[in-house]
Design an enzyme around this catalytic site. Structure first.
Site, PDB file in Angstrom:
ATOM      1  N   HIS A 184      10.241   2.415   2.462  1.00  0.00           N
ATOM      2  CA  HIS A 184      11.022   1.200   2.234  1.00  0.00           C
ATOM      3  C   HIS A 184      12.352   1.568   1.597  1.00  0.00           C
ATOM      4  O   HIS A 184      12.603   2.723   1.256  1.00  0.00           O
ATOM      5  CB  HIS A 184      10.251   0.173   1.377  1.00  0.00           C
ATOM      6  CG  HIS A 184      10.043   0.557  -0.052  1.00  0.00           C
ATOM      7  ND1 HIS A 184       9.610  -0.323  -1.022  1.00  0.00           N
ATOM      8  CD2 HIS A 184      10.185   1.741  -0.703  1.00  0.00           C
ATOM      9  CE1 HIS A 184       9.504   0.289  -2.184  1.00  0.00           C
ATOM     10  NE2 HIS A 184       9.838   1.537  -2.023  1.00  0.00           N
ATOM     11  N   CYS A 243      16.255   4.003  -5.039  1.00  0.00           N
ATOM     12  CA  CYS A 243      15.461   3.117  -4.174  1.00  0.00           C
ATOM     13  C   CYS A 243      16.316   2.417  -3.132  1.00  0.00           C
ATOM     14  O   CYS A 243      15.792   1.871  -2.160  1.00  0.00           O
ATOM     15  CB  CYS A 243      14.723   2.082  -5.010  1.00  0.00           C
ATOM     16  SG  CYS A 243      13.486   2.820  -6.074  1.00  0.00           S
ATOM     17  N   HIS A 265      12.931   5.789   1.647  1.00  0.00           N
ATOM     18  CA  HIS A 265      12.107   6.756   0.902  1.00  0.00           C
ATOM     19  C   HIS A 265      10.678   6.259   0.991  1.00  0.00           C
ATOM     20  O   HIS A 265      10.430   5.083   1.290  1.00  0.00           O
ATOM     21  CB  HIS A 265      12.565   6.880  -0.561  1.00  0.00           C
ATOM     22  CG  HIS A 265      12.301   5.651  -1.356  1.00  0.00           C
ATOM     23  ND1 HIS A 265      13.155   4.569  -1.371  1.00  0.00           N
ATOM     24  CD2 HIS A 265      11.257   5.287  -2.140  1.00  0.00           C
ATOM     25  CE1 HIS A 265      12.663   3.615  -2.138  1.00  0.00           C
ATOM     26  NE2 HIS A 265      11.500   4.015  -2.618  1.00  0.00           N
ATOM     27  N   HIS A 275       6.316   6.314  -0.251  1.00  0.00           N
ATOM     28  CA  HIS A 275       5.319   6.424  -1.325  1.00  0.00           C
ATOM     29  C   HIS A 275       3.936   6.518  -0.698  1.00  0.00           C
ATOM     30  O   HIS A 275       3.719   6.043   0.416  1.00  0.00           O
ATOM     31  CB  HIS A 275       5.298   5.171  -2.209  1.00  0.00           C
ATOM     32  CG  HIS A 275       6.572   4.896  -2.919  1.00  0.00           C
ATOM     33  ND1 HIS A 275       6.930   5.507  -4.085  1.00  0.00           N
ATOM     34  CD2 HIS A 275       7.580   4.032  -2.626  1.00  0.00           C
ATOM     35  CE1 HIS A 275       8.098   5.043  -4.491  1.00  0.00           C
ATOM     36  NE2 HIS A 275       8.521   4.156  -3.612  1.00  0.00           N
ATOM     37  N   ASP A 335       0.350   1.102   6.996  1.00  0.00           N
ATOM     38  CA  ASP A 335       0.244   2.560   6.977  1.00  0.00           C
ATOM     39  C   ASP A 335       1.201   3.192   7.985  1.00  0.00           C
ATOM     40  O   ASP A 335       1.250   2.788   9.153  1.00  0.00           O
ATOM     41  CB  ASP A 335      -1.200   2.982   7.284  1.00  0.00           C
ATOM     42  CG  ASP A 335      -1.449   4.429   6.931  1.00  0.00           C
ATOM     43  OD1 ASP A 335      -0.813   4.957   6.009  1.00  0.00           O
ATOM     44  OD2 ASP A 335      -2.311   5.053   7.596  1.00  0.00           O
ATOM     45  N   HIS A 336       1.965   4.169   7.512  1.00  0.00           N
ATOM     46  CA  HIS A 336       2.965   4.858   8.333  1.00  0.00           C
ATOM     47  C   HIS A 336       4.016   3.900   8.897  1.00  0.00           C
ATOM     48  O   HIS A 336       4.552   4.132   9.993  1.00  0.00           O
ATOM     49  CB  HIS A 336       2.309   5.662   9.466  1.00  0.00           C
ATOM     50  CG  HIS A 336       1.557   6.867   8.985  1.00  0.00           C
ATOM     51  ND1 HIS A 336       0.343   6.773   8.362  1.00  0.00           N
ATOM     52  CD2 HIS A 336       1.863   8.175   9.013  1.00  0.00           C
ATOM     53  CE1 HIS A 336      -0.066   7.993   8.043  1.00  0.00           C
ATOM     54  NE2 HIS A 336       0.832   8.862   8.420  1.00  0.00           N
ATOM     55  N   GLU A 357       2.208   2.196  -6.744  1.00  0.00           N
ATOM     56  CA  GLU A 357       3.286   2.852  -6.001  1.00  0.00           C
ATOM     57  C   GLU A 357       3.321   4.338  -6.343  1.00  0.00           C
ATOM     58  O   GLU A 357       3.620   5.181  -5.497  1.00  0.00           O
ATOM     59  CB  GLU A 357       4.605   2.188  -6.372  1.00  0.00           C
ATOM     60  CG  GLU A 357       5.809   2.687  -5.635  1.00  0.00           C
ATOM     61  CD  GLU A 357       7.032   1.857  -6.007  1.00  0.00           C
ATOM     62  OE1 GLU A 357       7.693   1.350  -5.096  1.00  0.00           O
ATOM     63  OE2 GLU A 357       7.311   1.703  -7.201  1.00  0.00           O
TER      64      GLU A 357
HETATM   65 NI    NI Z   1      10.124   2.879  -3.618  1.00  0.00          NI
END
Ligand code: NI
Length: 139
Positions: free
Chosen positions: A18, A37, A43, A45, A83-84, A129
């Site tokens: 995100h 961010c 980026h 997580h 996911d992904h 996160e």
């Molecule tokens: Ni983030």
């Protein structure tokens, strides 16, 4: 009638990308507020999600809820979508939502709550996160 509530939790895992970026603001303001961010190239997580439901154990099964069913709900409504994925672009229930973990947790609540069988209530959605940072939403 006695109300002996038991809380049952299932954990699922997903990873995704995100960025936190408010299009109403300048580049500079986004960087000032969101720091790394706001990186325009995203980026990622590794997220851990803990979903807790509550209810009275069924006298015949001893279950608050069949956890196989909860597993399927979480897989279909949450994991398969997140996911992904890129949360800013790919996820129907995050469309036009700033994908902070606060907002993602609230949206996950909406996705799951309507799927639960009668007599079972959603108690909390806890979204990690990083191992040091999580949010919790109680509806
Ligand atoms: Ni983030």
């Amino acid at each position: 009638m006695s109300e002996k509530l038991v809380y049952v939790t299932r954990r699922v895992h997903f990873n995704g990308a995100h960025k936190l970026y408010n299009p109403k603001w300048s580049e500079e303001k986004n960087e000032e507020v969101f720091g790394k961010c706001a990186n325009k190239n995203w980026h990622g997580h590794n997220f851990d999600l803990f979903v807790t439901v509550k209810g009275c154990p069924n006298p015949d099964t001893g279950f608050v809820m069949d956890l196989k069913k909860l597993k399927i709900i979480l897989q279909e409504k949450v994991v398969s979508k997140l996911d992904h994925s890129n949360f800013n672009l790919d996820v129907d229930f995050l469309k036009d939502v700033m994908p902070s973990i606060e907002n993602i947790a609230m949206k996950i609540w909406e996705e799951i709550a309507i799927e639960l069988p009668s007599g079972v209530q959603l108690h909390s959605v806890k979204l990690y996160e990083t191992e040091n940072q999580y949010v919790e939403y109680f509806g």
